[in-house]
Design a protein around this motif. Structure first.
Motif, short mmCIF file in Angstrom:
data_model
loop_
_atom_site.label_atom_id
_atom_site.label_comp_id
_atom_site.label_asym_id
_atom_site.label_seq_id
_atom_site.Cartn_x
_atom_site.Cartn_y
_atom_site.Cartn_z
N LYS A 74 0.84 -1.11 -0.20
CA LYS A 74 -0.08 -0.15 0.02
C LYS A 74 0.84 1.49 0.06
O LYS A 74 1.84 1.38 0.73
N ILE A 75 0.63 2.06 -0.75
CA ILE A 75 1.32 3.30 -1.01
C ILE A 75 0.55 4.59 -0.80
O ILE A 75 -0.50 4.85 -1.80
N GLN A 76 0.86 5.55 0.05
CA GLN A 76 0.15 6.59 0.23
C GLN A 76 1.56 7.83 0.51
O GLN A 76 1.76 8.15 1.55
N ARG A 77 1.64 8.36 -0.86
CA ARG A 77 2.81 9.29 -0.86
C ARG A 77 2.60 10.27 -1.75
O ARG A 77 1.81 10.20 -2.55
N LEU A 78 3.16 11.56 -1.58
CA LEU A 78 3.09 12.74 -2.50
C LEU A 78 3.77 12.30 -3.48
O LEU A 78 5.12 12.25 -3.80
N MET A 79 3.04 12.21 -4.85
CA MET A 79 3.74 11.62 -6.11
C MET A 79 3.60 12.90 -7.19
O MET A 79 2.35 13.66 -7.19
N TRP A 80 4.71 12.86 -7.91
CA TRP A 80 4.65 13.72 -9.10
C TRP A 80 5.02 13.00 -10.38
O TRP A 80 5.29 11.86 -10.33
N TYR A 81 4.63 13.64 -11.39
CA TYR A 81 4.47 13.16 -12.74
C TYR A 81 4.87 14.29 -13.74
O TYR A 81 3.98 15.23 -13.78
N ASN A 82 5.78 14.15 -14.62
CA ASN A 82 6.08 15.07 -15.48
C ASN A 82 6.17 16.58 -14.81
O ASN A 82 5.48 17.31 -15.62
N GLY A 83 6.60 16.79 -13.70
CA GLY A 83 6.56 17.97 -13.05
C GLY A 83 5.46 18.48 -12.42
O GLY A 83 5.44 19.67 -12.16
N GLU A 84 4.47 17.80 -12.34
CA GLU A 84 3.16 18.14 -11.72
C GLU A 84 3.00 17.21 -10.54
O GLU A 84 2.77 15.95 -10.70
N PRO A 85 2.04 17.78 -9.65
CA PRO A 85 1.51 16.58 -8.62
C PRO A 85 0.72 15.97 -9.09
O PRO A 85 -0.42 16.50 -9.97
N LEU A 86 0.72 14.48 -8.78
CA LEU A 86 -0.28 13.64 -9.30
C LEU A 86 -1.37 13.12 -8.61
O LEU A 86 -2.40 13.05 -9.29
N ASN A 87 -1.22 13.11 -7.31
CA ASN A 87 -2.34 12.72 -6.42
C ASN A 87 -2.87 13.86 -5.30
O ASN A 87 -3.50 13.44 -4.33
N PHE A 88 -2.21 15.22 -5.53
CA PHE A 88 -2.71 16.04 -4.46
C PHE A 88 -2.69 17.54 -5.13
O PHE A 88 -1.89 17.59 -5.98
N ASP A 89 -3.01 18.31 -4.17
CA ASP A 89 -3.05 19.90 -4.63
C ASP A 89 -1.90 20.58 -4.01
O ASP A 89 -1.67 20.60 -2.82
N ALA A 90 -0.86 20.97 -4.88
CA ALA A 90 0.50 21.50 -4.15
C ALA A 90 0.15 22.85 -3.42
O ALA A 90 1.01 23.08 -2.56
N ALA A 91 -0.87 23.54 -3.51
CA ALA A 91 -1.12 24.56 -2.86
C ALA A 91 -1.97 24.29 -1.70
O ALA A 91 -2.07 25.07 -0.66
N ASN A 92 -2.36 22.97 -1.25
CA ASN A 92 -3.16 22.49 -0.19
C ASN A 92 -2.77 21.14 -0.12
O ASN A 92 -3.28 20.18 0.07
N VAL A 93 -1.41 20.91 0.87
CA VAL A 93 -0.83 19.69 0.66
C VAL A 93 -1.36 18.81 1.83
O VAL A 93 -1.38 19.41 2.82
N PRO A 94 -2.02 17.58 1.66
CA PRO A 94 -2.72 17.05 2.80
C PRO A 94 -1.74 16.08 3.45
O PRO A 94 -0.68 15.81 3.08
N ARG A 95 -2.34 15.75 4.67
CA ARG A 95 -1.61 14.53 5.35
C ARG A 95 -1.67 13.35 4.51
O ARG A 95 -2.44 13.01 3.76
#
Length: 217
Positions: free
Chosen positions: A131-152
Protein backbone atom coordinates in the motif's frame (compact mmCIF):
# COMPACT_ATOMS: atom_id res chain seq x y z
CA UNK A 1 -9.98 -28.77 -4.89
CA UNK A 2 -6.41 -29.18 -6.11
CA UNK A 3 -4.01 -26.28 -5.57
CA UNK A 4 -0.77 -26.20 -7.57
CA UNK A 5 1.98 -23.64 -7.07
CA UNK A 6 5.02 -22.95 -9.20
CA UNK A 7 8.06 -20.74 -9.16
CA UNK A 8 9.08 -19.73 -12.70
CA UNK A 9 12.86 -19.45 -12.92
CA UNK A 10 15.39 -18.66 -15.61
CA UNK A 11 19.07 -18.88 -14.78
CA UNK A 12 20.21 -16.05 -17.03
CA UNK A 13 18.92 -12.60 -16.11
CA UNK A 14 19.87 -9.36 -17.81
CA UNK A 15 19.49 -6.83 -14.98
CA UNK A 16 21.00 -9.01 -12.25
CA UNK A 17 22.84 -12.00 -13.78
CA UNK A 18 22.18 -15.24 -11.92
CA UNK A 19 20.02 -13.53 -9.31
CA UNK A 20 17.65 -16.45 -8.70
CA UNK A 21 20.52 -18.67 -7.55
CA UNK A 22 22.67 -15.90 -6.08
CA UNK A 23 23.77 -16.80 -2.56
CA UNK A 24 23.42 -14.87 0.64
CA UNK A 25 26.49 -14.64 2.86
CA UNK A 26 25.62 -17.87 4.68
CA UNK A 27 25.63 -19.79 1.38
CA UNK A 28 21.84 -20.07 0.98
CA UNK A 29 20.61 -19.34 -2.55
CA UNK A 30 17.77 -16.88 -3.08
CA UNK A 31 15.54 -19.54 -4.68
CA UNK A 32 16.19 -21.95 -1.79
CA UNK A 33 15.35 -19.28 0.78
CA UNK A 34 12.00 -18.65 -0.89
CA UNK A 35 11.17 -22.35 -1.28
CA UNK A 36 11.64 -22.78 2.48
CA UNK A 37 8.70 -20.41 2.90
CA UNK A 38 6.50 -22.03 0.29
CA UNK A 39 6.82 -25.55 1.72
CA UNK A 40 5.23 -24.20 4.89
CA UNK A 41 2.06 -23.11 3.10
CA UNK A 42 -0.25 -26.01 4.09
CA UNK A 43 -2.88 -25.34 1.41
CA UNK A 44 -0.51 -26.10 -1.47
CA UNK A 45 -0.96 -29.63 -2.81
CA UNK A 46 1.88 -29.61 -5.35
CA UNK A 47 4.85 -27.25 -5.57
CA UNK A 48 7.10 -26.97 -8.61
CA UNK A 49 10.05 -25.00 -9.88
CA UNK A 50 9.41 -24.37 -13.58
CA UNK A 51 12.77 -24.00 -15.33
CA UNK A 52 14.38 -24.96 -18.64
CA UNK A 53 17.74 -25.79 -17.03
CA UNK A 54 18.05 -28.93 -14.91
CA UNK A 55 20.92 -27.29 -12.99
CA UNK A 56 18.20 -25.68 -10.85
CA UNK A 57 17.68 -29.08 -9.21
CA UNK A 58 20.76 -28.39 -7.11
CA UNK A 59 18.82 -25.68 -5.26
CA UNK A 60 15.58 -27.54 -4.54
CA UNK A 61 14.50 -28.85 -1.15
CA UNK A 62 12.25 -31.75 -0.10
CA UNK A 63 8.64 -31.10 -1.04
CA UNK A 64 9.52 -29.28 -4.27
CA UNK A 65 9.37 -30.88 -7.72
CA UNK A 66 11.26 -29.89 -10.86
CA UNK A 67 9.25 -29.31 -14.03
CA UNK A 68 11.16 -28.64 -17.24
CA UNK A 69 9.83 -25.82 -19.38
CA UNK A 70 10.51 -24.96 -23.04
CA UNK A 71 13.59 -22.79 -23.60
CA UNK A 72 11.62 -20.19 -25.58
CA UNK A 73 10.07 -19.12 -22.26
CA UNK A 74 13.51 -17.78 -21.27
CA UNK A 75 13.47 -15.19 -24.07
CA UNK A 76 12.49 -11.54 -23.73
CA UNK A 77 9.56 -12.19 -26.05
CA UNK A 78 7.88 -14.60 -23.63
CA UNK A 79 5.18 -13.04 -21.48
CA UNK A 80 3.97 -14.02 -17.99
CA UNK A 81 0.82 -15.29 -19.70
CA UNK A 82 2.91 -17.59 -21.91
CA UNK A 83 4.64 -19.05 -18.87
CA UNK A 84 1.39 -19.64 -16.98
CA UNK A 85 -0.25 -21.19 -20.01
CA UNK A 86 2.67 -23.58 -20.53
CA UNK A 87 2.55 -24.68 -16.90
CA UNK A 88 -1.20 -25.21 -16.96
CA UNK A 89 -0.88 -27.43 -20.01
CA UNK A 90 1.37 -29.77 -18.02
CA UNK A 91 -0.18 -29.62 -14.55
CA UNK A 92 -3.92 -29.89 -13.94
CA UNK A 93 -5.37 -28.00 -10.95
CA UNK A 94 -8.38 -26.00 -9.82
CA UNK A 95 -6.38 -23.13 -8.36
CA UNK A 96 -2.89 -22.00 -9.37
CA UNK A 97 -0.23 -19.93 -7.65
CA UNK A 98 2.56 -18.14 -9.47
CA UNK A 99 5.28 -17.30 -6.95
CA UNK A 100 8.45 -15.33 -7.63
CA UNK A 101 11.51 -15.84 -5.47
CA UNK A 102 12.60 -12.23 -5.96
CA UNK A 103 10.30 -11.33 -3.05
CA UNK A 104 11.93 -13.60 -0.47
CA UNK A 105 10.59 -12.12 2.76
CA UNK A 106 6.83 -12.46 2.27
CA UNK A 107 5.48 -14.69 5.04
CA UNK A 108 3.77 -18.03 4.44
CA UNK A 109 0.69 -16.68 6.23
CA UNK A 110 0.23 -14.04 3.54
CA UNK A 111 0.21 -16.68 0.82
CA UNK A 112 -2.25 -18.76 2.83
CA UNK A 113 -4.43 -15.68 3.15
CA UNK A 114 -4.48 -15.25 -0.64
CA UNK A 115 -5.41 -18.90 -1.15
CA UNK A 116 -8.20 -18.72 1.42
CA UNK A 117 -9.75 -15.65 -0.19
CA UNK A 118 -9.89 -17.40 -3.57
CA UNK A 119 -10.97 -20.83 -2.33
CA UNK A 120 -13.43 -19.82 0.38
CA UNK A 121 -14.56 -16.23 -0.01
CA UNK A 122 -15.57 -15.84 -3.64
CA UNK A 123 -12.63 -13.90 -5.05
CA UNK A 124 -11.49 -15.04 -8.50
CA UNK A 125 -7.86 -14.12 -7.78
CA UNK A 126 -5.57 -12.63 -5.14
CA UNK A 127 -2.12 -11.09 -5.02
CA UNK A 128 0.35 -9.57 -2.59
CA UNK A 129 0.88 -5.80 -2.78
CA UNK A 130 2.34 -2.84 -0.96
CA UNK A 131 0.00 0.00 0.00
CA UNK A 132 1.41 3.38 -1.05
CA UNK A 133 0.21 6.73 0.26
CA UNK A 134 2.85 9.25 -0.74
CA UNK A 135 3.10 12.62 -2.41
CA UNK A 136 3.52 11.64 -6.06
CA UNK A 137 4.70 13.73 -9.01
CA UNK A 138 4.56 13.06 -12.75
CA UNK A 139 6.03 15.19 -15.55
CA UNK A 140 6.71 18.03 -13.12
CA UNK A 141 3.15 18.10 -11.78
CA UNK A 142 1.62 16.71 -8.58
CA UNK A 143 -0.16 13.49 -9.42
CA UNK A 144 -2.37 12.80 -6.43
CA UNK A 145 -2.60 16.04 -4.45
CA UNK A 146 -3.01 19.81 -4.68
CA UNK A 147 0.39 21.47 -4.27
CA UNK A 148 -1.30 24.59 -2.91
CA UNK A 149 -3.03 22.60 -0.18
CA UNK A 150 -0.80 19.68 0.72
CA UNK A 151 -2.71 17.04 2.70
CA UNK A 152 -1.41 14.66 5.34
CA UNK A 153 -0.12 11.50 3.68
CA UNK A 154 -2.72 9.35 5.46
CA UNK A 155 -5.41 11.40 3.70
CA UNK A 156 -4.04 10.66 0.24
CA UNK A 157 -5.71 8.07 -2.01
CA UNK A 158 -4.18 4.63 -1.55
CA UNK A 159 -2.38 2.95 -4.43
CA UNK A 160 -1.17 -0.64 -4.42
CA UNK A 161 2.15 -1.74 -5.88
CA UNK A 162 2.23 -5.44 -6.80
CA UNK A 163 4.71 -7.53 -4.82
CA UNK A 164 5.44 -10.58 -6.91
CA UNK A 165 5.62 -13.17 -4.12
CA UNK A 166 2.19 -14.62 -4.92
CA UNK A 167 -0.50 -14.47 -7.57
CA UNK A 168 -3.38 -16.86 -6.88
CA UNK A 169 -6.12 -17.49 -9.41
CA UNK A 170 -8.78 -19.98 -10.34
CA UNK A 171 -8.27 -22.05 -13.45
CA UNK A 172 -11.39 -20.63 -15.08
CA UNK A 173 -10.21 -17.08 -14.37
CA UNK A 174 -7.11 -17.53 -16.49
CA UNK A 175 -8.89 -19.50 -19.20
CA UNK A 176 -11.60 -16.86 -19.63
CA UNK A 177 -9.49 -13.70 -19.24
CA UNK A 178 -5.99 -14.95 -20.11
CA UNK A 179 -4.49 -13.13 -17.14
CA UNK A 180 -3.44 -13.91 -13.57
CA UNK A 181 -5.57 -11.21 -11.92
CA UNK A 182 -9.28 -11.49 -12.50
CA UNK A 183 -12.25 -9.14 -12.28
CA UNK A 184 -12.75 -9.65 -8.54
CA UNK A 185 -9.27 -9.75 -7.01
CA UNK A 186 -8.33 -9.69 -3.35
CA UNK A 187 -5.34 -7.49 -2.54
CA UNK A 188 -3.27 -8.93 0.29
CA UNK A 189 -1.42 -6.03 1.85
CA UNK A 190 2.21 -6.60 2.81
CA UNK A 191 4.57 -4.14 4.43
CA UNK A 192 8.10 -3.60 5.67
CA UNK A 193 10.68 -6.13 4.52
CA UNK A 194 7.94 -8.18 2.84
CA UNK A 195 7.90 -5.50 0.14
CA UNK A 196 11.52 -6.14 -0.86
CA UNK A 197 11.63 -7.03 -4.58
CA UNK A 198 14.98 -7.89 -6.13
CA UNK A 199 15.47 -6.47 -9.62
CA UNK A 200 18.96 -4.99 -9.54
CA UNK A 201 22.30 -5.91 -7.89
CA UNK A 202 21.86 -3.26 -5.20
CA UNK A 203 18.47 -4.78 -4.31
CA UNK A 204 20.19 -8.08 -3.60
CA UNK A 205 22.76 -6.39 -1.37
CA UNK A 206 19.92 -4.90 0.69
CA UNK A 207 18.15 -8.27 0.83
CA UNK A 208 21.39 -9.97 1.90
CA UNK A 209 21.84 -7.52 4.79
CA UNK A 210 18.26 -8.14 5.93
CA UNK A 211 18.56 -11.91 5.57
CA UNK A 212 21.81 -12.08 7.52
CA UNK A 213 20.33 -9.88 10.27
CA UNK A 214 17.30 -12.17 10.53
CA UNK A 215 19.27 -15.41 10.81
CA UNK A 216 21.72 -13.92 13.30
CA UNK A 217 19.04 -12.63 15.68
Amino acid sequence: MKIAAFVPVKLKNERTPGKNTKRFDDGTALITCFLRTLVHVPEIDELYVFCSDEAIKNYLIPGVKFLKRPEFLDTNQATPQDIIEAFMKQIEADVYLVCHCTSPFVKAERISECIGKVCKEGYDSAFTAEKIQRLMWYNGEPLNFDAANVPRTQELPAYFNEVSAAYVFKKETFLSLHRRIGLKPYICEVSGIECIDIDYPEDFEIANAIYMHLICK
